[in-house]
Enzyme design. Structure first.
Site, mmCIF file in Angstrom:
data_model
loop_
_atom_site.group_PDB
_atom_site.id
_atom_site.type_symbol
_atom_site.label_atom_id
_atom_site.label_comp_id
_atom_site.label_asym_id
_atom_site.label_seq_id
_atom_site.Cartn_x
_atom_site.Cartn_y
_atom_site.Cartn_z
ATOM 1 N N ARG A 192 0.843 -1.199 0.000
ATOM 2 C CA ARG A 192 0.000 0.000 0.000
ATOM 3 C C ARG A 192 0.879 1.251 0.000
ATOM 4 O O ARG A 192 1.547 1.545 0.995
ATOM 5 C CB ARG A 192 -0.924 0.023 1.224
ATOM 6 C CG ARG A 192 -1.756 1.295 1.299
ATOM 7 C CD ARG A 192 -2.952 1.203 2.223
ATOM 8 N NE ARG A 192 -2.598 1.064 3.628
ATOM 9 C CZ ARG A 192 -3.495 1.153 4.626
ATOM 10 N NH1 ARG A 192 -4.771 1.365 4.346
ATOM 11 N NH2 ARG A 192 -3.103 0.998 5.878
ATOM 12 N N ASP B 253 -3.484 2.849 14.485
ATOM 13 C CA ASP B 253 -2.713 3.409 13.391
ATOM 14 C C ASP B 253 -3.306 4.769 13.059
ATOM 15 O O ASP B 253 -4.150 5.285 13.806
ATOM 16 C CB ASP B 253 -2.674 2.467 12.183
ATOM 17 C CG ASP B 253 -4.035 2.260 11.527
ATOM 18 O OD1 ASP B 253 -5.018 2.897 11.950
ATOM 19 O OD2 ASP B 253 -4.107 1.462 10.568
#
Length: 523
Positions: free
Chosen positions: A161, A441
């Protein structure tokens, strides 16, 4: 057209095989070919936000009605990614990559984005780590225990990603302008690894974050076509799963799949960023207020509608619809708390499998057996694309009707605490950190700080059970108390800076788009 590239970050000798002249030439070509369009699309985001602020709410596009209503399918995916029942994600750290690839998950998504703090060292070393992982030569020796980590014979399939379109890599400039972080991360990985991956029987597979429209998916498709021509690869070599993690993208899922038709590997319900996006996009509207983040589960109506529409849309187009992240982590020192947490994971993964998702995400290897058990029980085939979910009927209103729930004193305080601790960790180069038995996160932290901004903005939010109104004075009081508790436990310099950043983004008159763009100024 600009051809001069400047690197302002320090270059380690061990990085020279990554930052080669040919690789950087490819970055220049990507920048010159796509930067203007990227800037146009970022401006388009701003224009759409202005309309949302004025009360022009999202809807299914009339201009693309034919795409939604006509019959078409995306290209088939390769054999090695037909079964994706459990995927694990994490930053591009060397030990993390090895453990994740060895974890027993079907897929590992190596993340330059939400779980990675993009220091210059983390970013380039991450490319080194992936270079070695693709070639099966990666190893790591723990400096304390001296334990050596290496890859098993059988490993998870690798996805990568890159960072989102909104971010830049400020240490690399072309014509004195920073390059897109998306193009830098994508370009270096593809350039060095595309042919090696193909020779190994797999391919260059990606996750695409933060997309807000089918026009942004079209830009990624153009990037893929250009890159495949440049590297001499067949069209469709690249495959990408788009994270549906913005409220606007949920209105254009058919169109996003259509734009990426040759390169699509489906969609993923990026649930945490999706909640953050809901708060952000409707932040100026009191009637779109959400309860505290623990109350916004996948069972509430607007989240359930989004999940089921994703499944129906993907399966109609013969492609995967991936479930979302379980943020829980094993709790070693409290058996009863651990039992409750793992039961929540089990119920969540069973819900996804029963609904028709083709796989799911976890953030910790300890959750893989639970997720596998759920999907093995309810999905005996490699995927369940054959489950078309034609019973699902989702309206525009269903997608944007907020859920009801409580806002408590503990929820308010927890949002301050988590935001502060996460920013402090991020500034130290750690983008994925366990806080209060959850793996935080950028996506989860964004929910916390976005809710703080919204609750403080309205100045009339009453906390349960005391009926105390959220004010700046209350925020300051809680923040000061939390700072006292954390001093001595966290690095004082970064803690003070994190406190400064948190106050800035929470008390700002305007809603800051991303906490990471503000924090990135400190690198």
């Amino acid at each position: 057209m600009e051809n001069d590239l400047e690197i302002t970050g320090k270059i380690e000798k061990s990085w020279e095989h990554i930052l080669t002249g040919d690789a950087l030439k490819f970055i220049i070509e990507l920048h010159n070919s796509f930067e203007v369009n990227r800037q146009f699309l970022l401006k388009n985001r701003m224009d759409r936000q202005e309309n949302l602020d004025k009360g022009v709410f999202p809807h299914f596009l009339e201009s693309t009605k034919d795409i939604r209503e006509s019959d078409w399918t995306v290209f088939p995916v390769p054999i090695d990614i037909q079964d994706r029942r459990v995927e694990i994600t994490g930053p591009v750290e060397r030990k993390m990559i090895i453990n994740a690839l060895n974890s027993g998950a079907k897929v590992f998504m190596a993340d330059f984005e939400d779980s990675n703090s993009p220091t210059w060292e983390n970013t380039v070393q991450g490319q080194v780590n992936l270079f070695d992982a693709v070639r099966k030569t990666i190893s790591y020796e723990d400096p304390t225990t001296k334990k050596v980590y290496k890859l098993n014979n059988n490993t998870a399939v690798l996805f990568v990603r890159p960072r989102g379109f909104h971010l830049v890599e400020k240490h690399v400039k072309v014509g004195n302008k920073p390059v897109s972080a998306s193009l830098f991360d994508f370009g270096l990985y593809l350039f060095h690894n595309c042919k090696q991956l193909l020779a190994s029987g797999t391919g260059p597979y990606f996750y695409l974050p933060k997309i807000e429209s089918h026009l942004e998916a079209r830009l990624w498709n153009d990037i893929f076509l250009f890159s495949q021509r440049y590297l001499g690869c067949n069209v469709g070599t690249i495959k990408a799963t788009v994270l549906i993690e913005t409220i606007l993208a949920s209105f254009e899922m058919d169109e996003i799949l259509y734009e990426l038709k040759e390169h699509s590997a489906g969609l993923n319900c990026g649930r945490w960023d999706y909640i953050f996006s809901f708060i952000k996009k409707f932040s100026r509207h009191r009637n779109f207020l959400l309860p505290e983040r623990g109350e916004v589960t996948m069972k509430v109506p607007f989240m359930k509608a989004y999940s089921e529409l994703t499944i129906k849309t993907c399966h109609r187009r013969n492609i995967h619809a991936m479930g979302g992240m379980a943020a829980q982590i094993p709790i070693k020192d409290d058996p009863e708390a651990n039992r409750i947490a793992m039961q929540k994971v089990k119920e969540d993964k069973e819900r996804e499998a029963k609904a028709g998702h083709d796989g799911t995400w976890v953030a910790h290897p300890g959750l893989i057996p639970i997720a596998l058990e759920a999907f093995n029980a309810y999905m005996p085939t490699p995927n369940q694309i054959h489950v078309k979910r034609e019973d699902v009927m989702v309206s525009e209103k269903d997608l944007i009707t907020p859920s009801k729930g409580k806002i408590t004193t503990s929820g308010f305080r927890n949002n301050i605490d988590v935001s502060l601790q996460y920013i402090e960790s991020w500034l130290r180069g750690k983008g994925c950190v366990p806080i209060y038995n959850l793996m935080e996160d950028a996506a989860t932290a964004e929910i916390s700080r976005a809710q703080l901004w919204q609750w403080l903005h309205w100045q009339d939010i009453k906390l349960e059970p005391t009926n105390e109104i959220i004010t700046k004075a209350l925020f300051d009081s809680f923040l000061n108390d939390i700072m006292k508790n954390l001093k001595g436990k966290l690095e004082e310099k970064t803690l003070n800076k994190a406190c400064e950043i948190l106050k800035e983004i929470v008390l700002s008159d305007t809603f800051p788009d991303f906490l990471t763009t503000r924090a990135y100024n400190e690198f």
